[in-house]
Design an enzyme around this catalytic site. Structure first.
Site, PDB file in Angstrom:
ATOM      1  N   ASP A  30       0.849  -1.186   0.000  1.00 44.95           N
ATOM      2  CA  ASP A  30       0.000   0.000   0.000  1.00 44.95           C
ATOM      3  C   ASP A  30       0.895   1.250   0.000  1.00 44.95           C
ATOM      4  O   ASP A  30       1.906   1.299   0.690  1.00 44.95           O
ATOM      5  CB  ASP A  30      -0.917   0.002   1.243  1.00 44.95           C
ATOM      6  CG  ASP A  30      -2.056   0.980   1.111  1.00 44.95           C
ATOM      7  OD1 ASP A  30      -3.213   0.527   0.997  1.00 44.95           O
ATOM      8  OD2 ASP A  30      -1.799   2.209   1.124  1.00 44.95           O
ATOM      9  N   ILE A  31       0.499   2.242  -0.771  1.00 45.35           N
ATOM     10  CA  ILE A  31       1.316   3.460  -0.908  1.00 45.35           C
ATOM     11  C   ILE A  31       1.324   4.289   0.383  1.00 45.35           C
ATOM     12  O   ILE A  31       2.291   5.006   0.657  1.00 45.35           O
ATOM     13  CB  ILE A  31       0.820   4.291  -2.128  1.00 45.35           C
ATOM     14  CG1 ILE A  31       1.902   5.218  -2.649  1.00 45.35           C
ATOM     15  CG2 ILE A  31      -0.454   5.056  -1.828  1.00 45.35           C
ATOM     16  CD1 ILE A  31       1.606   5.816  -4.015  1.00 45.35           C
ATOM     17  N   ASN A  87     -12.959  -3.032   2.872  1.00 44.92           N
ATOM     18  CA  ASN A  87     -13.867  -1.888   2.987  1.00 44.92           C
ATOM     19  C   ASN A  87     -14.877  -2.025   1.851  1.00 44.92           C
ATOM     20  O   ASN A  87     -14.497  -2.377   0.726  1.00 44.92           O
ATOM     21  CB  ASN A  87     -13.086  -0.576   2.856  1.00 44.92           C
ATOM     22  CG  ASN A  87     -12.134  -0.359   4.030  1.00 44.92           C
ATOM     23  OD1 ASN A  87     -12.436  -0.756   5.155  1.00 44.92           O
ATOM     24  ND2 ASN A  87     -10.984   0.235   3.774  1.00 44.92           N
ATOM     25  N   HIS A 100     -10.342  -5.332  -3.061  1.00 38.73           N
ATOM     26  CA  HIS A 100      -8.992  -5.539  -2.501  1.00 38.73           C
ATOM     27  C   HIS A 100      -9.100  -5.912  -1.042  1.00 38.73           C
ATOM     28  O   HIS A 100      -9.906  -5.362  -0.295  1.00 38.73           O
ATOM     29  CB  HIS A 100      -8.099  -4.308  -2.687  1.00 38.73           C
ATOM     30  CG  HIS A 100      -8.734  -3.021  -2.258  1.00 38.73           C
ATOM     31  ND1 HIS A 100      -9.661  -2.357  -3.029  1.00 38.73           N
ATOM     32  CD2 HIS A 100      -8.579  -2.278  -1.140  1.00 38.73           C
ATOM     33  CE1 HIS A 100     -10.053  -1.260  -2.409  1.00 38.73           C
ATOM     34  NE2 HIS A 100      -9.417  -1.198  -1.239  1.00 38.73           N
ATOM     35  N   HIS A 102      -7.146  -5.882   2.431  1.00 39.43           N
ATOM     36  CA  HIS A 102      -6.013  -5.280   3.143  1.00 39.43           C
ATOM     37  C   HIS A 102      -5.418  -6.339   4.075  1.00 39.43           C
ATOM     38  O   HIS A 102      -6.147  -6.968   4.842  1.00 39.43           O
ATOM     39  CB  HIS A 102      -6.476  -4.113   4.024  1.00 39.43           C
ATOM     40  CG  HIS A 102      -6.985  -2.909   3.286  1.00 39.43           C
ATOM     41  ND1 HIS A 102      -6.222  -1.787   3.063  1.00 39.43           N
ATOM     42  CD2 HIS A 102      -8.189  -2.652   2.719  1.00 39.43           C
ATOM     43  CE1 HIS A 102      -6.938  -0.886   2.398  1.00 39.43           C
ATOM     44  NE2 HIS A 102      -8.136  -1.384   2.186  1.00 39.43           N
TER      45      HIS A 102
HETATM   46  P1  5GP Z   1      -9.720   1.444   0.301  1.00 41.69           P
HETATM   47  O1  5GP Z   1      -9.851   2.685   1.141  1.00 41.69           O
HETATM   48  O2  5GP Z   1     -10.359   1.607  -1.052  1.00 41.69           O
HETATM   49  O3  5GP Z   1     -10.170   0.206   1.016  1.00 41.69           O
HETATM   50  O4  5GP Z   1      -8.172   1.242   0.100  1.00 41.69           O
HETATM   51  C1  5GP Z   1      -7.459   1.744  -0.986  1.00 41.69           C
HETATM   52  C2  5GP Z   1      -6.006   1.676  -0.615  1.00 41.69           C
HETATM   53  O5  5GP Z   1      -5.256   1.882  -1.801  1.00 41.69           O
HETATM   54  C3  5GP Z   1      -5.564   2.751   0.395  1.00 41.69           C
HETATM   55  O6  5GP Z   1      -5.042   2.129   1.557  1.00 41.69           O
HETATM   56  C4  5GP Z   1      -4.526   3.552  -0.375  1.00 41.69           C
HETATM   57  O7  5GP Z   1      -3.439   3.957   0.429  1.00 41.69           O
HETATM   58  C5  5GP Z   1      -4.091   2.593  -1.481  1.00 41.69           C
HETATM   59  N1  5GP Z   1      -3.637   3.243  -2.688  1.00 41.69           N
HETATM   60  C6  5GP Z   1      -4.247   4.292  -3.331  1.00 41.69           C
HETATM   61  N2  5GP Z   1      -3.559   4.633  -4.442  1.00 41.69           N
HETATM   62  C7  5GP Z   1      -2.490   3.792  -4.507  1.00 41.69           C
HETATM   63  C8  5GP Z   1      -1.409   3.670  -5.440  1.00 41.69           C
HETATM   64  O8  5GP Z   1      -1.295   4.396  -6.429  1.00 41.69           O
HETATM   65  N3  5GP Z   1      -0.487   2.696  -5.185  1.00 41.69           N
HETATM   66  C9  5GP Z   1      -0.583   1.883  -4.094  1.00 41.69           C
HETATM   67  N4  5GP Z   1       0.391   0.967  -3.933  1.00 41.69           N
HETATM   68  N5  5GP Z   1      -1.600   1.959  -3.202  1.00 41.69           N
HETATM   69  C10 5GP Z   1      -2.539   2.913  -3.413  1.00 41.69           C
END
Ligand code: 5GP
Ligand code: ZN
Length: 119
Positions: A30-31, A87, A100, A102
């Site tokens: 995760d970034i 989520n 996805h 986590h």
């Molecule tokens: P969500 O909130 O949709 O469950 O999680 C999305 C996740 O994707 C977040 O934890 C966010 O930090 C990660 N994320 C968003 N953009 C990028 C990206 O460009 N690269 C990576 N490696 N992770 C990302």
């Protein structure tokens, strides 16, 4: 899906640190990590969220969990424990509309483990 960030990541159009990959799933860092180890395990197939799963995706869901187990063992967090989080939808904190899982872990203490916005 042309405008999906995770589809672009899967197609190697956006660079990420991939930790595991097979013909069904990809796992990458995760970034903005919310734990010492924070990985995202995503299906190669574009499915927007858990709410969009269909009966034929049953096996794929198993693949996501078994991949999480395998990576947790490889990253040596299986013994100390980890969190697996989906989520679902904006109200559930989902920002990227490509399914996805986590995988979070690697905390040194219970206090360190408390993540704002996470159960
Ligand atoms: P969500 O909130 O949709 O469950 O999680 C999305 C996740 O994707 C977040 O934890 C966010 O930090 C990660 N994320 C968003 N953009 C990028 C990206 O460009 N690269 C990576 N490696 N992770 C990302
Ligand atoms: Zn996608």
């Amino acid at each position: 899906m042309q405008d999906c960030l995770f589809c672009k990541i899967i197609n190697k159009e956006v660079p990420v640190e991939i930790v595991y990959e097979n013909n069904k799933v990809v796992a990458f860092k995760d970034i903005h990590p919310k734990a010492p180890i924070h990985l995202l395990i995503v299906p190669q197939k574009h499915i927007p969220s858990v709410d969009h799963l269909e009966i034929q995706d049953k096996e794929l869901i198993g693949e996501l969990f078994l991949t999480a187990q395998k990576i947790a063992r490889e990253q040596r967090i299986a013994q100390t424990g980890y969190k697996l989080v989906f989520n679902v939808g904006r109200g559930g904190g989902q920002v990227i509309d490509h399914l996805h899982l986590h995988l979070l872990g690697g905390w040194k203490s219970e206090k360190e483990r408390d993540i704002p916005g996470m159960p």
